[in-house]
Design an enzyme around this catalytic site. Sequence first.
Site, PDB file in Angstrom:
ATOM      1  N   GLU A  50      60.777  36.972  48.685  1.00 36.52           N
ATOM      2  CA  GLU A  50      60.549  38.264  48.035  1.00 36.52           C
ATOM      3  C   GLU A  50      59.471  38.176  46.962  1.00 36.52           C
ATOM      4  O   GLU A  50      59.779  38.003  45.776  1.00 36.52           O
ATOM      5  CB  GLU A  50      61.856  38.797  47.426  1.00 36.52           C
ATOM      6  CG  GLU A  50      62.870  39.192  48.477  1.00 36.52           C
ATOM      7  CD  GLU A  50      64.107  39.878  47.912  1.00 36.52           C
ATOM      8  OE1 GLU A  50      64.289  39.899  46.674  1.00 36.52           O
ATOM      9  OE2 GLU A  50      64.907  40.385  48.725  1.00 36.52           O
ATOM     10  N   GLU A  69      66.575  40.163  55.229  1.00 35.73           N
ATOM     11  CA  GLU A  69      67.683  40.161  54.258  1.00 35.73           C
ATOM     12  C   GLU A  69      68.025  41.595  53.903  1.00 35.73           C
ATOM     13  O   GLU A  69      67.140  42.420  53.673  1.00 35.73           O
ATOM     14  CB  GLU A  69      67.283  39.407  52.975  1.00 35.73           C
ATOM     15  CG  GLU A  69      68.419  39.344  51.956  1.00 35.73           C
ATOM     16  CD  GLU A  69      68.001  38.674  50.653  1.00 35.73           C
ATOM     17  OE1 GLU A  69      67.401  37.588  50.683  1.00 35.73           O
ATOM     18  OE2 GLU A  69      68.288  39.273  49.587  1.00 35.73           O
TER      19      GLU A  69
HETATM   20  C1  IDC Z   1      71.442  36.598  44.481  1.00 40.71           C
HETATM   21  C2  IDC Z   1      72.850  36.115  44.759  1.00 40.71           C
HETATM   22  C3  IDC Z   1      73.512  35.720  43.484  1.00 40.71           C
HETATM   23  C4  IDC Z   1      72.640  34.704  42.776  1.00 40.71           C
HETATM   24  C5  IDC Z   1      71.233  35.213  42.596  1.00 40.71           C
HETATM   25  C6  IDC Z   1      70.364  34.121  42.007  1.00 40.71           C
HETATM   26  O1  IDC Z   1      73.560  37.119  45.454  1.00 40.71           O
HETATM   27  O2  IDC Z   1      74.789  35.165  43.733  1.00 40.71           O
HETATM   28  O3  IDC Z   1      73.204  34.441  41.505  1.00 40.71           O
HETATM   29  O4  IDC Z   1      70.701  35.611  43.836  1.00 40.71           O
HETATM   30  O5  IDC Z   1      69.025  34.397  42.046  1.00 40.71           O
HETATM   31  C7  IDC Z   1      67.694  39.332  46.601  1.00 40.71           C
HETATM   32  C8  IDC Z   1      67.427  37.897  46.741  1.00 40.71           C
HETATM   33  C9  IDC Z   1      68.695  37.086  46.705  1.00 40.71           C
HETATM   34  C10 IDC Z   1      69.689  37.677  45.711  1.00 40.71           C
HETATM   35  C11 IDC Z   1      70.084  39.061  46.215  1.00 40.71           C
HETATM   36  C12 IDC Z   1      71.142  39.756  45.353  1.00 40.71           C
HETATM   37  O6  IDC Z   1      66.667  37.573  47.886  1.00 40.71           O
HETATM   38  O7  IDC Z   1      68.357  35.769  46.341  1.00 40.71           O
HETATM   39  O8  IDC Z   1      70.830  36.853  45.727  1.00 40.71           O
HETATM   40  N1  IDC Z   1      68.883  39.881  46.304  1.00 40.71           N
HETATM   41  O9  IDC Z   1      70.666  39.949  44.059  1.00 40.71           O
HETATM   42  N2  IDC Z   1      66.820  40.324  46.713  1.00 40.71           N
HETATM   43  C13 IDC Z   1      67.421  41.474  46.449  1.00 40.71           C
HETATM   44  C14 IDC Z   1      68.753  41.220  46.192  1.00 40.71           C
END
Ligand code: IDC
Length: 456
Positions: A282, A374
């Site tokens: 991302e 994702e």
């Molecule tokens: C989130 C996980 C969370 C973790 C965090 C750390 O759900 O448990 O603590 O990352 O960076 C994304 C990202 C993905 C995120 C997810 C939710 O690709 O890494 O995971 N998210 O926030 N993009 C949009 C949402």
Amino acid sequence: MKRFLALLATCATVLGLTALTGPQAAAAAGCRVDYTVAGQWQGGFQAGVRITNLGAPVSGWTLGFTMPDAGQKIVQGWNATWSQSGATVTAAAVDWNRTLATGATVDLGFTGSFTGANPRPTAFTLNGVACTGSVEEPPPAPDDGTPVDVNGQLHVCGVNLCNQYDRPVQLRGMSTHGLQWFSRCYDTASLDALAQDWKSDLLRIAMYVQEDGYETDPAGFTGRVNSLVDMAEARGMYAVIDFHTLTPGDPNFNLDRAKTFFASVAARNAGKKNVIYEIANEPNGVSWAAVKSYAEQVIPVIRAADPDAVVIVGTRGWSSLGVSDGSNENEVVDNPVNATNIMYAFHFYAASHKDAYRATVSRAASRLPLFVSEFGTVSATGGGAVDRASSTAWLDLLDQLKISYANWTYSDADEGSAAFRPGTCGGTDYSGSGVLTESGALLKSRISTPDTFPTR
Ligand code: IDC
């Protein structure tokens, strides 16, 4: 005269004429186009175009396609108002065929001229929506084989992901959580459940680069990714190798790491049919030009080792095609990555990203090959309540457009996006009653329905 029917949906497929009389697929996309070369002579040809409306009834339509060779010109068309500008061809309805009920067909045609080769166009749109519908897709018998057995090596075909039969497919599956935190969730029992009970077509392997990920132990994380590729392959699932950059948002911060990592995994997995490479999860807070530059440096490294694999390129604004950074898909359409066999990532979280984002995907799907590598059913934090209405609207749209997806996450993280209740991982029961969260139950119900992968 011997006739050839070419092109079911967006890819050239040669079939006998009898194929036209086959049953219509139950789960059809918005439209289908059959392009027939009825005859060809020195410098000229005649083409027939049959449009089948597989979506809601329309009271007006415009067909769009691109001539694949610069020398191809429409000379005279019939049953529509034909026009051509450069390679772009449009055919607009005329009074008597303006209305198309669901399932209705209309036949148009033209004579054309050509200079070099006379390849067939490979992607069509109807009112701006990609025509990915097709016929002759009987549900496979239960012993028809795994997703990788049936589809083989994938490639990008027009705006679609296509299988070894050159036909558009949609892969539906799950993403891991961060391997640095949740590797206990990816063992024999959990992957058996994913392949057999969930009937998942793919496993996305989220290898964070920062946050205690790859940068702390390149060899260790590379090895973990490779072993998950093997575990997916053994169960007939595709594996998306996700170089999970997130913070910092500029993928160029990790350019050297990306080159090292992808050189290694691409060489090691080049002989496999089940691998898809996702080069930057991302990008955010960075220009599209910077993302494109990164992609144009990393993709050649992959191609040098594994020339035929599909590569997914992250987009600006957390892979929102720029929308979350105040832009839109035009920045990509106008300035695409200079590489073939690539798709662009679109990510969403259903409770945060709704109609405006769905409208972007609807528009962009006829112009760019998209892969939802994702998404979450919850808010963009990864937590909060499942938004069932928005999640269902999203999944219906992705099904209709045959856009592949991976859901965040196949894990037991203590957050709404996780499919399993906390404490599930590391045990032996990934299938019993009570292990799934609301999000997990919703996704399992969507992913486990039979695939209708076309095989001819
Ligand atoms: C989130 C996980 C969370 C973790 C965090 C750390 O759900 O448990 O603590 O990352 O960076 C994304 C990202 C993905 C995120 C997810 C939710 O690709 O890494 O995971 N998210 O926030 N993009 C949009 C949402």
